[in-house]
Structures are given as C-alpha cells and as structure tokens.
Design a protein around this motif. Structure first.
Motif, PDB file in Angstrom:
ATOM      1  N   VAL A 392       0.945  -1.202  -0.051  1.00  0.00           N
ATOM      2  CA  VAL A 392      -0.100  -0.005  -0.125  1.00  0.00           C
ATOM      3  C   VAL A 392       1.018   1.262   0.066  1.00  0.00           C
ATOM      4  N   SER A 393       2.219   1.034  -0.308  1.00  0.00           N
ATOM      5  CA  SER A 393       3.092   2.336  -0.099  1.00  0.00           C
ATOM      6  C   SER A 393       3.950   2.355  -1.323  1.00  0.00           C
ATOM      7  N   ALA A 398       4.482   5.302  -3.313  1.00  0.00           N
ATOM      8  CA  ALA A 398       4.728   6.255  -2.015  1.00  0.00           C
ATOM      9  C   ALA A 398       5.820   5.611  -1.365  1.00  0.00           C
ATOM     10  N   ASP A 399       6.648   6.647  -0.880  1.00  0.00           N
ATOM     11  CA  ASP A 399       7.665   6.171  -0.065  1.00  0.00           C
ATOM     12  C   ASP A 399       7.283   6.269   1.451  1.00  0.00           C
ATOM     13  N   PRO A 400       7.525   4.836   1.955  1.00  0.00           N
ATOM     14  CA  PRO A 400       7.123   4.809   3.445  1.00  0.00           C
ATOM     15  C   PRO A 400       7.932   5.659   4.449  1.00  0.00           C
ATOM     16  N   ARG A 401       9.138   5.878   3.938  1.00  0.00           N
ATOM     17  CA  ARG A 401      10.092   6.560   4.835  1.00  0.00           C
ATOM     18  C   ARG A 401       9.472   8.120   5.152  1.00  0.00           C
ATOM     19  N   GLU A 402       8.425   8.583   3.978  1.00  0.00           N
ATOM     20  CA  GLU A 402       8.182   9.799   4.364  1.00  0.00           C
ATOM     21  C   GLU A 402       6.711   9.814   5.318  1.00  0.00           C
ATOM     22  N   ALA A 403       6.233   8.531   5.689  1.00  0.00           N
ATOM     23  CA  ALA A 403       5.147   8.426   6.417  1.00  0.00           C
ATOM     24  C   ALA A 403       5.511   8.071   7.968  1.00  0.00           C
ATOM     25  N   VAL A 404       4.282   8.153   8.568  1.00  0.00           N
ATOM     26  CA  VAL A 404       4.381   7.877  10.006  1.00  0.00           C
ATOM     27  C   VAL A 404       3.395   6.460  10.137  1.00  0.00           C
ATOM     28  N   ALA A 407      -0.094   2.398  14.662  1.00  0.00           N
ATOM     29  CA  ALA A 407      -0.272   0.986  15.046  1.00  0.00           C
ATOM     30  C   ALA A 407      -1.199   1.070  15.976  1.00  0.00           C
ATOM     31  N   PHE A 408      -2.083  -0.078  15.643  1.00  0.00           N
ATOM     32  CA  PHE A 408      -3.247  -0.468  16.830  1.00  0.00           C
ATOM     33  C   PHE A 408      -3.781  -1.680  16.716  1.00  0.00           C
ATOM     34  N   GLY A 409      -4.962  -1.957  17.225  1.00  0.00           N
ATOM     35  CA  GLY A 409      -5.027  -3.477  17.583  1.00  0.00           C
ATOM     36  C   GLY A 409      -4.676  -4.030  18.444  1.00  0.00           C
ATOM     37  N   GLY A 410      -5.189  -5.180  19.111  1.00  0.00           N
ATOM     38  CA  GLY A 410      -4.428  -5.890  20.269  1.00  0.00           C
ATOM     39  C   GLY A 410      -3.012  -6.187  20.364  1.00  0.00           C
ATOM     40  N   ALA A 411      -2.675  -6.427  18.949  1.00  0.00           N
ATOM     41  CA  ALA A 411      -0.957  -6.788  19.018  1.00  0.00           C
ATOM     42  C   ALA A 411      -0.482  -5.851  18.181  1.00  0.00           C
ATOM     43  N   GLY A 412      -0.828  -4.601  17.589  1.00  0.00           N
ATOM     44  CA  GLY A 412      -0.299  -3.954  16.477  1.00  0.00           C
ATOM     45  C   GLY A 412       0.860  -3.360  17.473  1.00  0.00           C
ATOM     46  N   GLY A 413       0.901  -2.820  18.624  1.00  0.00           N
ATOM     47  CA  GLY A 413       2.084  -2.086  19.339  1.00  0.00           C
ATOM     48  C   GLY A 413       3.197  -3.019  19.482  1.00  0.00           C
ATOM     49  N   LEU A 414       3.015  -4.347  19.605  1.00  0.00           N
ATOM     50  CA  LEU A 414       4.108  -5.479  19.661  1.00  0.00           C
ATOM     51  C   LEU A 414       4.967  -5.416  18.587  1.00  0.00           C
ATOM     52  N   HIS A 415       4.452  -5.221  17.223  1.00  0.00           N
ATOM     53  CA  HIS A 415       5.146  -5.253  15.946  1.00  0.00           C
ATOM     54  C   HIS A 415       5.678  -4.171  15.603  1.00  0.00           C
ATOM     55  N   ALA A 416       4.970  -2.781  15.874  1.00  0.00           N
ATOM     56  CA  ALA A 416       4.971  -1.743  15.145  1.00  0.00           C
ATOM     57  C   ALA A 416       6.495  -1.195  14.867  1.00  0.00           C
ATOM     58  N   VAL A 417       7.159  -1.271  15.973  1.00  0.00           N
ATOM     59  CA  VAL A 417       8.665  -0.725  15.843  1.00  0.00           C
ATOM     60  C   VAL A 417       9.592  -1.597  15.123  1.00  0.00           C
ATOM     61  N   ARG A 418       9.381  -2.703  15.198  1.00  0.00           N
ATOM     62  CA  ARG A 418      10.281  -3.683  14.388  1.00  0.00           C
ATOM     63  C   ARG A 418      10.077  -3.574  12.801  1.00  0.00           C
ATOM     64  N   LEU A 419       8.712  -3.267  12.528  1.00  0.00           N
ATOM     65  CA  LEU A 419       8.151  -2.969  11.218  1.00  0.00           C
ATOM     66  C   LEU A 419       8.664  -1.662  10.643  1.00  0.00           C
ATOM     67  N   ALA A 420       8.686  -0.641  11.484  1.00  0.00           N
ATOM     68  CA  ALA A 420       8.890   0.689  11.146  1.00  0.00           C
ATOM     69  C   ALA A 420      10.347   0.515  10.766  1.00  0.00           C
ATOM     70  N   ARG A 421      11.126  -0.118  11.359  1.00  0.00           N
ATOM     71  CA  ARG A 421      12.561  -0.222  10.894  1.00  0.00           C
ATOM     72  C   ARG A 421      12.804  -1.024   9.745  1.00  0.00           C
ATOM     73  N   ARG A 422      12.082  -2.043   9.357  1.00  0.00           N
ATOM     74  CA  ARG A 422      12.218  -2.749   8.168  1.00  0.00           C
ATOM     75  C   ARG A 422      11.878  -1.873   7.088  1.00  0.00           C
ATOM     76  N   LEU A 423      11.101  -0.938   6.941  1.00  0.00           N
ATOM     77  CA  LEU A 423      10.554   0.128   6.230  1.00  0.00           C
ATOM     78  C   LEU A 423      11.349   1.297   5.999  1.00  0.00           C
ATOM     79  N   ARG A 526       2.364  10.720 -10.146  1.00  0.00           N
ATOM     80  CA  ARG A 526       2.558  10.155  -9.053  1.00  0.00           C
ATOM     81  C   ARG A 526       2.438   8.800  -8.888  1.00  0.00           C
ATOM     82  N   MET A 527       1.619   8.089  -9.606  1.00  0.00           N
ATOM     83  CA  MET A 527       1.376   6.756  -9.667  1.00  0.00           C
ATOM     84  C   MET A 527       2.180   6.078 -10.546  1.00  0.00           C
ATOM     85  N   PHE A 528       2.515   6.588 -11.794  1.00  0.00           N
ATOM     86  CA  PHE A 528       3.205   5.710 -12.907  1.00  0.00           C
ATOM     87  C   PHE A 528       4.458   6.309 -13.092  1.00  0.00           C
ATOM     88  N   GLY A 529       4.758   7.567 -12.474  1.00  0.00           N
ATOM     89  CA  GLY A 529       6.030   8.402 -13.021  1.00  0.00           C
ATOM     90  C   GLY A 529       6.299   9.079 -14.225  1.00  0.00           C
TER      91      GLY A 529
END
Length: 617
Positions: A392-393, A398-404, A407-423, A526-529
């Motif tokens: 979706v980015s 869209a560049d995920p590095r320009e986004a915030v 994270a939510f849901g019962g398990a979202g906060g447990l994985h959010a920081v790890r995923l942000a680093r991967r992106l 933006r979509m196709f360059g």
C-alpha cells in the motif's frame, strides 16, 4: 447524558467503546459464535444512546461460502459473462492458480423469467448490459420478477451504476449473495438493541442506518477495518502528518492502508477474496496474520504462520482455554514481549506453560528449541506484514520513509517498531485506546451517501458542469432521504484517463476542464512516474459524496491527567499511569488492559498530551 457506543466485531475479540461526553471507556470481550449474542452482552445502553456498528457478517459470509442461492437474470448471450470475466490471471506466472468460481452456477444464469429457476433462489440479481445508460428496462424486469418471487431483488443500475458490464454484474451478484445473511443478522440485532439510533459502518468509512444496510450488503464487506482507517486519518490530521500508514493487527488478521493528506482515499473496483466488488471502499489490504495466527510446517519443512487462526475459542495456547496450537501470541509471550501477568482484555489471564508446550511441539517437528521456534514465528509474521505495508506504499508509488506508522489493534503495538525499522520509517504513533481503536473510529465516522454516473466526456465538452451538478444533486437527495437532514458537504470526483487507455484514476474535481486535467496529470505522474501533457484526456465517470457531521472528533477526546505518577517495574510500564511529556528509552514494554507496546532498543517513547505514544526510531 446519552452515550455514543461503538462496537467492532473481530474474529477473536469484540471491541466496545463508550463515550458519555466526558470519558471514553474501551473493553474487549471474546467474539461469540452468534455475533449478535456477544454484541448485546457487551453493551449497556438506553433508548437515548447512539449505537454504531462495525460488523464482519458480510466478510464471514463471503470467506466461508455461506451466502445465498442467487439467480442471475441478464441479456440473452451474456449468461456466461461473470464466468468469462477479464483476461487477467490471479497470479501471472503461476498456471496452477485458478480464479474463484462464479457465485451463480450455470443453471441459475438465465435470460428470461423462469418460475422453476426462481423457485430455487434466495435472492435475484438483475444485470442488463446497457442498464448504466437507461435503468428502466431493469426496473420493469424486476417488477415482473417480483410477481413470482418474494425475496430480495438487486438491480445492477442501483448497486453499481457504471459501465463495464462484467464488474457491474459481478458486484450485483455479490451483493445478492450476501444480502440474506447480512439482513438476517442486522434484523436480529436490531430487534435485540434498545438504542433508537442504530448505524452501521460501510466499506467507505461512512455510516448508514440499519434499515438501509440490507440493501447495500456488498458495501459492508470492509465494515470493521474501515473504522480503524477512519480513526488513523483523524490522528494523522491532528498531528499534521501528510502520509499515514495505518496498521491494525488483531487476533485473526492484519489490515493496512495508506492515508494521504489526512484523508481516506476511497475508491472502487477492489477485489475482496478474489472477487470483484465495485462499490466505494477504503483501499485496505487484509492478510491472515494476527495474534491468533497458527504456526505450522509446510511439506518442505519450512516454518509458516497463518492464515488459519485459533480464534477466540479456544484461542492461543497461552490463553489457557484448551488451545494446543502455537500462535503469534504464544511466540510473543515466550519472547518476553507480553508480560506473563498481563490479563488480555482485562479478563483473559496467560498460561505460559501451555504456550511453551505448544511451541515445543512445533519446535520438535522443525528441529528447533522453543525460543528459536518462537523467534522464527515472529520473523515470519513480521515478513508477511512488511509485505502488506509495502503493497500500500512502495507498490503504489509512495515512499514509506516519508510516512508515520499508526499502529493499533490488540497486537499492533508489539510489532510496530520492528516493522517501521524494516521499512526505513522514523516514527510510530500508538494512539490512546489502541486495543479498541477500530471501535473508536466508528465514533469518528460521518454519515455518508454516494452517487455515480458514467458520462464519457471528451476533453472540453461543455456538459461537464451541468452533469457534475446533477450528480451532486443526486447524492444530496439520497442523503436527505436516508438521514432526513442536509449534508454538511458534497464533494465531486472524476474518473479520468488519457484517450485510448483502458484504466482510470479518480481525482477530486472542480467542474472545470483545466482543473480536472491538472489533478489527473499530477495523480498519473505520482502513480506511474510520467504524464502526457500533449495527449487529450476523457472523463469516464462522475462521482459525488455527501457527508454529515461525525459524532466525535479527535479534539473531543479527553486528555491524559498531567499529575499522575508513572508506575513501572523491570522495564514494564502501565500505560494509564504515564503522564504527558514522559520519555522512556527502549528496551521496554508498555501495557494496558487491551494491548501492549514493545519499545525496541535504540528507540525512544514520548507520551503526548492526548495519551498518544510517539516512538522515534
């Protein structure tokens, strides 16, 4: 004071949020087999209260194949259209992947009124090839069918009044397929609730009265996930973030979407479980990766996670309710990311020994010890969710590095920081009430009505302004008919393309050619360059959205008490005790009744004034 009550039903938990004008209370209860039982048991309301609902009734009926027996009535020679479909394949280079079979078998696709075939139907879909130009023939045919059939009759000119006959008829069939089960569920719930005002969330992130929803069953497929996207958009606007990646990890699935300029990008033509559903929808990507997703080995011995889930009954092994399969929640418990004394939902205690035993059985098959198996499961599920966020980015320009990342849901906060680093992202926001955030989003959604029309205008056509006004009037009239009040705003958009293209881009449009062309070329680049400033454009469809006032805005949320004393021990902090301005260096864990947040080493958490946790990587 009357309350506003939002209830979002998930595969594992049912989330409830209540706002009484001063305080917000969020709770989780296990989802019941009959969703209406759990909903009724979870809420305590009066006739003066407002009830807002995000439901998986349509989603489950589609995924589990529990829809109605549908008869399709169409033009002679087009009975096989929904089976022929388009030339695209689900997986371009995998010849073993097949498309989903049509929802209507061949003997139930007819070009005339056949009383014998109609007798086999639970619902009828009427789709004539030219009905998007003139719906009168469909209406006459439906009236004739109604003389022999008493069930729901769905017209393609009403469900999806646009050109491209395959998408229009397939969407109508899908709506007919879902209507009886959705109608039964909402009718049952309607009878059991005491609140006089009852609305349901649609896939577009808007609200619709219960009474209108059965005729729009196809619009409810993303009813639950859309609530989280609405709330994430509100949070992004509040803090001035142009681009937000919404990350909702629950017990059964993970839902992700991208929000640009603080607004949800509602489009049409999305695939749901491999099926066309051309209705206004938030572009949400859903994968079978949640806290309850089960770990297993494929025939080659590789470790896999999901999409099968332990659900709420019996749930993960660590819930101590008889579950024996190792899940992502069990892996988080054993990795120390969920404190062993945390009571999920405020009621579900953890059984670490049961989680270890389940993980040990999988580890024995894989030739790994318990800890390695748990960390392997977390790595696999993070990889799945990273791919979803990229879809979706990055895959949409869209560049995920320009986004915030919100994270939510019962398990979202447990994985959010790890995923942000991967992106490569630098900032994560975990909102207040994150464990029940999709339910909170119901309170921030607006009443909504849509109108659409295929116009096929060449660039410069002088009918543009008049047709745009007609579509605006249609959306406004529909809104007033549903909600008995005038909308706050009406926004017009246009599906545009260069002449000769076979696909369109939807852009917000003033009824002037120069403005709509500029918006289209910006979106195309933006979509196709690239764009083609010397190529003529054409306007295919006009759309209008009428919206009202949301029950709750982000600024209405109560803030955090400034003088509370933070409580923490051994790197584990209790979120309700954290005052604004407090900073915590990782590694650490922040817990609350409905969720937990893992702060990775090298990251810093700051508590904002409204209780949002901001993690800077």
């Amino acid at each position: 004071m009357p309350k506003i009550i939002g209830v979002d039903v998930g595969g594992t938990f049912t989330d409830v949020v209540e706002f009484d004008g001063q305080t917000i209370r969020g709770t989780k209860v296990p989802t019941s087999k009959d969703q209406s039982d759990g909903v009724v048991d979870a809420v305590d309301g009066t006739e003066d209260d407002t009830f807002l609902h995000g439901t998986t009734a349509a989603t489950n009926a589609l995924l589990e194949g529990r829809g109605a027996g549908v008869v399709l009535v169409t033009d002679a020679g087009y009975e096989d259209l929904i089976e022929i479909g388009r030339q695209d394949r689900p997986s371009l280079y995998d010849s073993s992947v097949l498309r989903s079979p049509p929802l209507v078998s061949r003997e139930r696709r007819i070009s005339h009124i056949d009383s014998g075939v109609l007798a086999t139907a639970d619902a009828v879909a009427v789709g004539l090839i030219e009905s998007y130009l003139d719906p009168s023939a469909e209406r006459e045919l439906a009236a004739a069918i109604g003389e022999q059939f008493e069930g729901p009759i769905m017209l393609s000119s009403e469900v999806s009044p646009e050109f491209r006959e395959f998408e229009r008829i397939a969407t109508t069939v899908l709506s007919a397929y879902l209507t009886p089960s959705v109608s039964d569920y909402l009718r049952t719930l309607d009878q059991r609730l005491v609140m006089s005002s009852r609305l349901v969330m649609t896939s577009s992130g808007g609200l619709l009265p219960f009474a209108q929803a059965p005729n729009s069953a196809g619009r409810l497929v993303l009813s639950g996930p859309a609530g989280g996207a609405v709330a994430a958009a509100a949070l992004g606007r509040h803090y001035g973030h142009d681009t937000v990646l919404s990350f909702d990890m629950g017990g059964t699935s993970t839902d992700v979407s991208r929000i640009s300029n603080g607004e949800l990008t509602v489009g049409s033509g999305h695939l749901i479980a491999g099926r066309v559903n051309r209705v206004p929808s938030v572009p949400i990507r859903t994968i079978g990766a949640g806290g309850g997703s089960i770990g297993w080995l494929d025939p080659g011995g590789a470790l896999r996670v999901g999409p099968r889930s332990a659900g709420s009954i019996p749930g993960p092994a660590g819930y101590g309710r008889g579950g024996t399969d190792p899940t992502v929640t069990d892996a988080n418990i054993l990795a120390g990311r969920i404190p062993s004394d945390l009571a999920l939902g405020g009621t579900v205690g953890l059984d670490v020994d049961a989680a270890r035993a389940a993980m040990g059985r999988l580890g024995s098959e894989a030739g790994l010890d318990v800890d390695a198996t748990a960390h392997g499961m977390l790595e696999v599920v993070d990889s799945h969710m990273e791919h979803a966020l990229r879809s979706v980015s990055v895959e949409e320009g869209a560049d995920p590095r320009e986004a915030v990342l919100v994270a939510f849901g019962g398990a979202g906060g447990l994985h959010a920081v790890r995923l942000a680093r991967r992106l490569g992202m630098s900032r994560v926001l975990i909102p207040p009430h994150s464990g029940v955030f999709s339910a909170l989003g119901l309170l921030m959604a607006s009443p909504r009505s849509d109108a659409a029309r295929t116009v096929m205008l060449s660039e410069g056509d002088q009918r543009f302004a008049a047709l745009a006004a007609e579509v605006c009037s249609e959306a406004t009239g529909r809104y007033e008919g549903i909600f008995a009040s005038a909308p706050l705003s009406v926004v017009v958009s246009a599906d545009m393309r260069y002449e000769g293209q076979s696909h369109e881009l939807e852009v917000t449009a003033a009824p002037e050619w120069a403005a709509v062309r500029a918006a289209f070329e910006s979106a195309h680049a933006r979509m196709f360059g690239f764009d083609r400033p010397d190529e003529p454009v054409e306007l295919v469809n006009l759309r209008a959205v009428a919206t009202g006032e949301a029950p709750l805005g982000w600024s209405d949320l109560p803030g955090v008490a400034p003088n509370v004393e933070p409580i923490g021990r051994a790197g584990v902090w209790e979120r309700p005790t954290l005052p604004p301005g407090l900073t915590i260096e990782g590694p650490a864990t922040v817990i609350e009744a409905n969720s937990a947040v893992a702060i990775e080493p090298g990251s810093t958490l700051t508590v904002l004034a409204d209780g949002t946790l901001e993690v800077v990587l």
